[in-house]
Scaffold this motif. Sequence first.
Motif, PDB file in Angstrom:
ATOM      1  N   SER A  56     100.458  58.765  60.640  1.00  0.00           N
ATOM      2  CA  SER A  56      99.531  57.640  60.738  1.00  0.00           C
ATOM      3  C   SER A  56     100.278  56.323  60.575  1.00  0.00           C
ATOM      4  CB  SER A  56      98.380  57.780  59.742  1.00  0.00           C
ATOM      5  OG  SER A  56      98.835  57.557  58.453  1.00  0.00           O
ATOM      6  N   PHE A  57      99.716  55.305  61.198  1.00  0.00           N
ATOM      7  CA  PHE A  57     100.361  53.997  61.305  1.00  0.00           C
ATOM      8  C   PHE A  57      99.340  52.980  60.834  1.00  0.00           C
ATOM      9  CE2 PHE A  57     101.436  56.985  64.605  1.00  0.00           C
ATOM     10  CZ  PHE A  57     102.822  56.999  64.652  1.00  0.00           C
ATOM     11  N   ASN A  58      99.560  52.426  59.662  1.00  0.00           N
ATOM     12  CA  ASN A  58      98.514  51.626  59.019  1.00  0.00           C
ATOM     13  C   ASN A  58      98.951  50.188  58.798  1.00  0.00           C
ATOM     14  OD1 ASN A  58      96.814  54.091  58.313  1.00  0.00           O
ATOM     15  ND2 ASN A  58      98.756  54.568  57.305  1.00  0.00           N
ATOM     16  N   TYR A  59      98.106  49.272  59.200  1.00  0.00           N
ATOM     17  CA  TYR A  59      98.333  47.851  58.939  1.00  0.00           C
ATOM     18  C   TYR A  59      97.288  47.406  57.924  1.00  0.00           C
ATOM     19  CZ  TYR A  59      98.702  42.804  59.894  1.00  0.00           C
ATOM     20  OH  TYR A  59      98.852  41.444  59.781  1.00  0.00           O
ATOM     21  N   THR A  95     101.397  43.982  54.667  1.00  0.00           N
ATOM     22  CA  THR A  95     102.080  45.274  54.550  1.00  0.00           C
ATOM     23  C   THR A  95     101.581  46.230  55.627  1.00  0.00           C
ATOM     24  OG1 THR A  95     100.455  46.227  53.002  1.00  0.00           O
ATOM     25  CG2 THR A  95     102.287  45.026  52.014  1.00  0.00           C
ATOM     26  N   ALA A  96     102.455  47.175  55.958  1.00  0.00           N
ATOM     27  CA  ALA A  96     102.096  48.263  56.867  1.00  0.00           C
ATOM     28  C   ALA A  96     102.884  49.483  56.445  1.00  0.00           C
ATOM     29  CB  ALA A  96     102.425  47.898  58.313  1.00  0.00           C
ATOM     30  N   CYS A  97     102.384  50.652  56.800  1.00  0.00           N
ATOM     31  CA  CYS A  97     103.164  51.856  56.500  1.00  0.00           C
ATOM     32  C   CYS A  97     103.006  52.851  57.629  1.00  0.00           C
ATOM     33  CB  CYS A  97     102.746  52.469  55.165  1.00  0.00           C
ATOM     34  SG  CYS A  97     101.048  53.046  55.092  1.00  0.00           S
ATOM     35  N   VAL A  98     104.063  53.660  57.808  1.00  0.00           N
ATOM     36  CA  VAL A  98     103.959  54.816  58.686  1.00  0.00           C
ATOM     37  C   VAL A  98     104.089  56.035  57.787  1.00  0.00           C
ATOM     38  CG1 VAL A  98     106.431  54.594  59.275  1.00  0.00           C
ATOM     39  CG2 VAL A  98     104.984  56.115  60.612  1.00  0.00           C
ATOM     40  N   GLY A  99     103.132  56.954  57.915  1.00  0.00           N
ATOM     41  CA  GLY A  99     103.101  58.136  57.053  1.00  0.00           C
ATOM     42  C   GLY A  99     103.265  59.401  57.875  1.00  0.00           C
ATOM     43  N   PHE A 100     104.097  60.289  57.378  1.00  0.00           N
ATOM     44  CA  PHE A 100     104.321  61.587  58.024  1.00  0.00           C
ATOM     45  C   PHE A 100     103.730  62.661  57.121  1.00  0.00           C
ATOM     46  CE2 PHE A 100     107.676  58.627  58.915  1.00  0.00           C
ATOM     47  CZ  PHE A 100     107.851  58.713  60.285  1.00  0.00           C
ATOM     48  N   GLY A 101     102.756  63.388  57.632  1.00  0.00           N
ATOM     49  CA  GLY A 101     102.160  64.482  56.858  1.00  0.00           C
ATOM     50  C   GLY A 101     103.038  65.708  57.026  1.00  0.00           C
ATOM     51  N   GLN A 112      87.588  48.494  60.604  1.00  0.00           N
ATOM     52  CA  GLN A 112      88.986  48.947  60.679  1.00  0.00           C
ATOM     53  C   GLN A 112      89.326  49.411  62.108  1.00  0.00           C
ATOM     54  OE1 GLN A 112      89.863  52.556  58.480  1.00  0.00           O
ATOM     55  NE2 GLN A 112      91.923  51.858  57.926  1.00  0.00           N
ATOM     56  N   ARG A 113      88.395  50.107  62.729  1.00  0.00           N
ATOM     57  CA  ARG A 113      88.616  50.575  64.104  1.00  0.00           C
ATOM     58  C   ARG A 113      88.653  49.404  65.082  1.00  0.00           C
ATOM     59  NH1 ARG A 113      87.802  56.260  64.314  1.00  0.00           N
ATOM     60  NH2 ARG A 113      88.062  56.267  66.562  1.00  0.00           N
ATOM     61  N   GLU A 114      87.660  48.502  64.926  1.00  0.00           N
ATOM     62  CA  GLU A 114      87.594  47.357  65.838  1.00  0.00           C
ATOM     63  C   GLU A 114      88.882  46.548  65.813  1.00  0.00           C
ATOM     64  OE1 GLU A 114      84.119  44.958  64.908  1.00  0.00           O
ATOM     65  OE2 GLU A 114      82.928  46.751  65.384  1.00  0.00           O
ATOM     66  N   GLN A 115      89.425  46.380  64.595  1.00  0.00           N
ATOM     67  CA  GLN A 115      90.646  45.576  64.474  1.00  0.00           C
ATOM     68  C   GLN A 115      91.907  46.390  64.739  1.00  0.00           C
ATOM     69  OE1 GLN A 115      90.642  42.575  61.140  1.00  0.00           O
ATOM     70  NE2 GLN A 115      89.004  43.907  60.413  1.00  0.00           N
ATOM     71  N   LYS A 116      91.729  47.666  65.066  1.00  0.00           N
ATOM     72  CA  LYS A 116      92.858  48.561  65.333  1.00  0.00           C
ATOM     73  C   LYS A 116      93.888  48.516  64.210  1.00  0.00           C
ATOM     74  CE  LYS A 116      92.777  48.797  70.403  1.00  0.00           C
ATOM     75  NZ  LYS A 116      91.340  48.538  70.581  1.00  0.00           N
ATOM     76  N   LEU A 117      93.407  48.656  62.983  1.00  0.00           N
ATOM     77  CA  LEU A 117      94.308  48.594  61.826  1.00  0.00           C
ATOM     78  C   LEU A 117      94.976  49.935  61.556  1.00  0.00           C
ATOM     79  CD1 LEU A 117      92.205  46.356  59.402  1.00  0.00           C
ATOM     80  CD2 LEU A 117      94.036  45.687  60.987  1.00  0.00           C
ATOM     81  N   LYS A 118      94.385  51.015  62.082  1.00  0.00           N
ATOM     82  CA  LYS A 118      94.947  52.348  61.844  1.00  0.00           C
ATOM     83  C   LYS A 118      95.048  53.124  63.148  1.00  0.00           C
ATOM     84  CE  LYS A 118      94.128  56.493  59.003  1.00  0.00           C
ATOM     85  NZ  LYS A 118      95.071  56.314  57.889  1.00  0.00           N
TER      86      LYS A 118
END
Length: 308
Positions: free
Chosen positions: A249-252, A273-279, A225-231
């Motif tokens: 957070s910004f998730n693909y 899908t992707a999402c941006v989440g606000f805590g 996940q890190r290598e592909q920069k998915l989050k």
Amino acid sequence: MNMLDIGAAQTAYRDELVAAGLLIPTGVDGLYGRSGVFEDVVERFDALVTRRGGADGAEVMRFPPALNRRHFEESDYLKSFPHLAGTIHSFAGDEKAHRTLLRRLEDGQDWTGDQAATDVVMTPAACYPVYPTIARRGALSDDGKLIDVFSYCFRHEPSIDPARMQMFRMREYIRIGTPEQVVAFREAWLERGREMMASLEVPLEIDVANDPFFGRAGAMLSSSQREQKLKFELLIPVTSTEKPTACLSFNYHQDHFGHIWDIRTADGGIAHTACVGFGMERVALALFRHHGFDPAGWPAAVRKVLWG
Ligand code: ATP
Ligand code: ZN
Ligand code: MG
């Protein structure tokens, strides 16, 4: 700072927040009530998110903080994060079983064995109810879909860190469409999120991140996940400068959810899908950390952004 110092700083900050009345303790780590002042900040930040994202034409959906258990089972959450999941159980026995329950309760024994799983589980992230909902509607139109959700979430991660709660609120925008649409959405929000939080005058950095996948296989998923920069996460110091807290957070997800629920784009491909989440609590805590416990004394520019 070593781990002991971080723990001490977290405990100290939690005590301060409780003493100031912003967090109301319940006796369980990570489970708090919030004061009126705290809630006002959450509401104003929620309104700011809407001002920044509302013009994009998102469809608003509000779900209770629980999921259809079948959707949860389909989602693969139990493969990746069994340790965080919260399921809702309820008594389903007869009168004899009830007497046993009461006796065990009385004797201080475990009484929960008679509890049976219900059809609902706790929502682990606000976007989970959206994917099966969109899938049910059939193929997407050419523009794909943009959804706005806001929900309490549950994660079983009890902690003395006041920023790591078991029940907290997540506002999200979710983009569903072609890979190009979804990647463009995430790029746009990385920039917007940075601007938005900079306007609140808090120190921040954006960094690549990973989810805490369970077990040995999980470590591999995390590094891929890190290598592909998915989050990516937008981090703000709350209890520690060296270990700042993920507030946005910004998730693909690539085609993960599209595949599970067979969400199709207009041309018949599997939707990405992707999402941006606000805590919400974390953003409020970051603001209290950097501007003080009394919003009346916050910098004028910050007050203007939030209260107009
Ligand atoms: P962390 O790495 O700190 O555990 P996360 O990667 O689990 O965060 P996400 O799953 O991306 O976070 O959740 C979206 C947002 O929800 C986060 O950016 C954060 O602001 C918030 N959040 C996540 N977990 C918690 C928690 N336990 N308590 C409060 N807010 C949380
Ligand atoms: Zn999400
Ligand atoms: Mg987490």
